[in-house]
Design an enzyme around this catalytic site. Structure first.
Site, PDB file in Angstrom:
ATOM      1  N   ASP A 402     -19.541 -38.369-116.894  1.00 45.75           N
ATOM      2  CA  ASP A 402     -19.828 -37.884-118.238  1.00 45.75           C
ATOM      3  C   ASP A 402     -20.992 -36.897-118.208  1.00 45.75           C
ATOM      4  OD1 ASP A 402     -19.365 -37.747-120.946  1.00 45.75           O
ATOM      5  OD2 ASP A 402     -20.539 -39.513-121.443  1.00 45.75           O
ATOM      6  N   GLU A 405     -21.282 -31.035-117.888  1.00 43.21           N
ATOM      7  CA  GLU A 405     -21.245 -29.575-118.094  1.00 43.21           C
ATOM      8  C   GLU A 405     -22.273 -28.827-117.220  1.00 43.21           C
ATOM      9  OE1 GLU A 405     -19.547 -31.934-120.970  1.00 43.21           O
ATOM     10  OE2 GLU A 405     -21.717 -31.731-120.790  1.00 43.21           O
ATOM     11  N   ASP A 475     -15.977 -35.251-127.414  1.00 46.75           N
ATOM     12  CA  ASP A 475     -16.409 -36.097-128.530  1.00 46.75           C
ATOM     13  C   ASP A 475     -15.848 -35.586-129.852  1.00 46.75           C
ATOM     14  OD1 ASP A 475     -17.797 -37.545-126.666  1.00 46.75           O
ATOM     15  OD2 ASP A 475     -19.740 -36.641-127.099  1.00 46.75           O
TER      16      ASP A 475
END
Length: 796
Positions: A402, A405, A475
């Site tokens: 998670d 990026e 999300d």
């Protein structure tokens, strides 16, 4: 005196008209095997024939720093090449396409025979802080790709950032920048371009100049990949031949995955799985979010070790779950907080990105004061892998990366690449999640080469699929607005090789009141997307077992259907691993007029799915492709090539099946651990307009890595032909027996669309003994045992 400031694109356009914009002139060339090197007065240009329909092009301006390719996989395929010097240009022939290299000023264009495909408008431009390529666009071209964006299917006329970035709570509002900004563009003219550059930048798809596609970056590799084909299906195959194929995941990845933010205790995990069993809903895995290593959201990231007060016996929990057919998936993040238990350990292991002074880079973000693991650095990889290795030894079955990026990536964070090269955050930002997945996949394969692995990542790059990347759409808002763009997002990602893209079913962010209708519609759609994983903030439970009996009754048939369809889903997954074809397929593959359709999609070759994305909908209009279609739920026959209106009560998702399709199914099971295709229900959707049909069903043990290459599989080859009778043929190809392979099968053949009672049915040389015909449903049912010898069923 008043002055007017020109926009950036206008300044760049003016600069590009100057000779210094890499308007290089030819000095000489050399062909070495499949690599053509062209020497120019500004540096070398290297063209590699990657396969017979693809080139890798690498401009190497003198004195300009280059980084390694993150997009390319392995080595070029062996092809016969030829080179012709025409005086003013070189023609480099790879077999099916050719690169034409004009000598002065240097420019590369691509042809199939004498037919122009596409190519550079001026080629490379290179200035301090700005470099990239310009490609010529034709008037009728439409452009797709570039990763996760909510901007529509045809992306021509857009200018989009190339910088992976979180997009919390997005919906159907225009969203230009998200978790995967993949620098891959597909043209309706059936070619693909890949900007092989990991730095922050932009892709301008004819917005600043209508006839120019422009890739821009602040730094990084000055290279691109080009491939073309006669069909979109072959184009995707050519793309993954360059960038790598997605390995077949374990079969359990196709089952129901329980997930939330998050399970706080071992008892909560056990109780949740127990409730699935009590409610008789199937489940195959459970995802543990960050509470597995801490009791608070903030302050503990980086611990990456079980919080023993909450999870006192994790190994026994994992073992018990596995005995019950449930895999444990753990979240990990690349941030190590200074307040975490492992901060000093990470510092001493030299595992963190550095600042400009060579010290560990520290910065603040939502979760606390932190450092960032330098996944590019082999030394840091060794430390990070040691964490994973210990958890793997405890029995963890899957991995969730998670915030990769990375969610926060300071521009002055410095990374160290494998060859010792130093690179700033901006130079490698878009490859961070990709490199993290590469590290994990390669180390898992080394540690356990015979087992398939599951790696879910929130960010990646061109070619990330080769590391088994399972992306999701981030999300998303828990709302109808969040549901609406999900088809567009998954279809676009599938066009860049990332075919396992899925959504947090039911929506993740926000939501104060449970919306049963929205939730049910989202999970219905989830049956027909790559991964079935409801996930959300736990103010409203994402798992169906925690909702009222009516919700469970509405969803139970769909969860069971997901498991009944496992032979079909698994065969799709195998096809993707071999060809790059996505599981969710856009309708424009067969009809370019449908290019902008993001309401419906093909689920494999058989199903046409149209999710319901608005409240109170009782019917849906579907733009059905040409041909004959059947309503999956009631067998109603439709003529395609037109808009069809389908009833869509809350119990029914609009799903059509294409005439000529075979759909294998099995009985529903509680977990894929109990899966078997020894009793196989084989649906065939018959129409006299389809004279010949063929299907291939793939089976293996569901877990062995490289089973196909090792010959540990079987292919069931099934075909149908129509003349004065319908003939269905079955044959099996099994190079070597695999564990659990059926020695024979009990077949229930369901032939849909049979207009009248058959006069005779034969199986081989014998009349069929067990069959029935339902005239209202136009459904013929034939039961027989199959010993896997070639078999023929005749229906007159």
């Amino acid at each position: 005196m008043k002055t007017t400031r020109l926009p950036q694109w206008a300044i760049l356009f003016c600069l590009l008209l100057l000779p210094s914009a890499y308007a290089a002139d030819y000095l000489g060339h050399q062909l070495d095997g499949q690599v053509l090197t062209v020497r120019t007065d500004e540096g070398n240009v290297q063209l590699t024939a990657w396969h017979s329909e693809a080139f890798a092009v690498h401009y190497q301006p003198t004195g300009v720093k280059q980084l390694p390719s993150f997009a390319l996989a392995g080595k070029p395929e062996s092809v016969m090449v030829s080179l012709t010097d025409k005086g003013d240009e070189l023609i480099f022939n790879a077999g099916d396409i050719q690169a034409h290299v004009r000598k002065s000023p240097l420019r590369v264009r691509f042809y199939r025979g004498t037919d122009y495909i596409g190519g550079e408008e001026r080629g490379l431009f290179n200035y301090d802080g700005l470099r990239g390529f310009r490609f010529a666009l034709q008037d009728d071209e439409k452009l797709l790709g570039t990763g996760e964006r909510v901007v529509g299917m045809d992306r021509r006329g857009e200018r989009l950032p190339l910088y992976n970035r979180a997009s919390y709570g997005y919906g159907d509002n225009r969203t230009e920048q998200m978790y995967y900004s993949v620098p891959v563009v597909m043209s309706s003219h059936k070619y693909m371009l890949v900007f092989d550059n990991s730095a922050s930048g932009w892709v301008d798809l004819g917005k600043s100049e209508s006839d120019v596609l422009q890739f821009e970056a602040s730094a990084g590799r000055t290279a691109y990949l080009f491939t073309a084909a006669d069909s979109f299906e072959d184009l995707l195959l050519n793309y993954v031949r360059m960038t790598g194929k997605q390995p077949l995941p374990p079969r359990w990845a196709l089952g129901n995955v329980a997930s939330r933010f998050g399970y706080r205790t071992e008892q909560e995990v056990r109780d949740t799985i127990g409730l699935f069993r009590e409610k008789q809903l199937p489940v195959d895995a459970i995802v543990l979010d960050l509470y597995w290593f801490g009791t608070e959201v903030k302050g503990t990231m980086g611990n990456l070790a079980w919080h023993k007060d909450s999870f006192p016996a994790p190994e026994k929990m994992i073992a018990d779950l596995k005995t019950d057919g449930v895999q444990t998936i753990l979240i990990t993040e690349p941030f190590v907080l200074t307040s975490s238990d492992r901060w000093q350990e990470a510092v001493e292991a030299n595992a963190l990105a550095k600042n400009l002074g060579g010290e560990d880079k520290r910065f603040d973000f939502y979760f606390g004061n932190t450092g960032l693991i330098d996944v590019f650095n082999p030394v840091a990889q060794d430390w990070f892998w040691s964490v994973y290795a210990g958890l793997k030894e405890q029995g963890v079955g899957g991995w969730w990366g998670d915030l990769g990026e990375p969610e926060v990536h300071p521009y002055d964070a410095i990374h160290t690449l494998a060859d010792g090269t130093k690179a700033s955050a901006d130079e490698v930002h878009n490859a961070y999640g990709h490199q993290w997945a590469a590290m994990l996949a390669e180390r898992l394969q080394q540690a356990d080469p015979d087992t398939r692995h599951f790696i879910m990542m929130r960010s990646g790059f061109a070619g990330s699929q080769r590391y088994g990347m399972v992306p999701w759409t981030g999300d998303v808002s828990r709302s109808w607005s969040g549901l609406k763009p999900q088809v567009e997002l998954s279809l676009q990602m599938g066009l860049t090789g990332l075919a396992w893209t899925h959504s947090d079913l039911g929506g993740f962010a926000g939501g104060e009141v449970f919306d049963q209708e929205m939730y049910v519609r989202w999970l219905q759609y989830g049956v027909f997307q790559p991964v079935f994983r409801p996930h959300a903030q736990d103010n409203i439970a994402p798992e169906p077992v925690f909702h009222d009996e009516r919700t469970i009754q509405l969803l139970r048939p769909y969860l069971n259907l997901r498991y009944q369809l496992l032979p079909y889903l698994y065969s799709m997954a195998f096809e993707n691993s071999q060809t790059g074809l996505p599981l969710m397929r856009p309708l424009f593959f067969d009809d370019l007029k449908q290019l902008e359709n993001a309401q419906s999609y093909m689920w494999g070759d058989a199903f046409l799915v149209t999710p319901v994305t608005a409240a109170g909908v009782s019917e849906v209009t579907v733009q059905a492709p040409a041909g004959i279609w059947f309503n999956f739920w009631n067998g109603t026959r439709y003529q395609g090539g037109q808009a069809l209106t389908l009833a869509s009560p809350i119990e029914q998702l609009p799903v059509l099946v294409k005439a000529g399709s075979f759909v294998p199914m099995v009985k529903a099971v509680a977990t894929t651990k109990d899966y078997s295709s020894a009793e196989l229900t084989l649906h065939y959707y018959h129409d006299v307009s389809v004279k010949n049909a063929a299907y291939q069903m793939y089976e293996d043990d569901g877990k062995t890595a490289g089973a196909y290459d090792k010959g540990l599989y079987e292919l069931l080859n099934i075909s149908a032909s129509v003349s004065d009778e319908l003939v269905i043929e079955l044959a099996r190809d099994m190079p070597s027996a695999y564990q659990g392979a059926p020695t024979q099968r009990q077949i229930t053949l369901l032939v849909h669309g049979v207009e009248q009672l058959p006069k005779q049915i034969t199986i081989g040389q014998q009349d069929a003994k067990q069959w029935a015909y339902d005239s209202q449903k136009r459904l013929l049912t034939i039961d027989f045992s199959w010993d896997h010898q070639a078999q023929r069923v005749r229906i007159k």
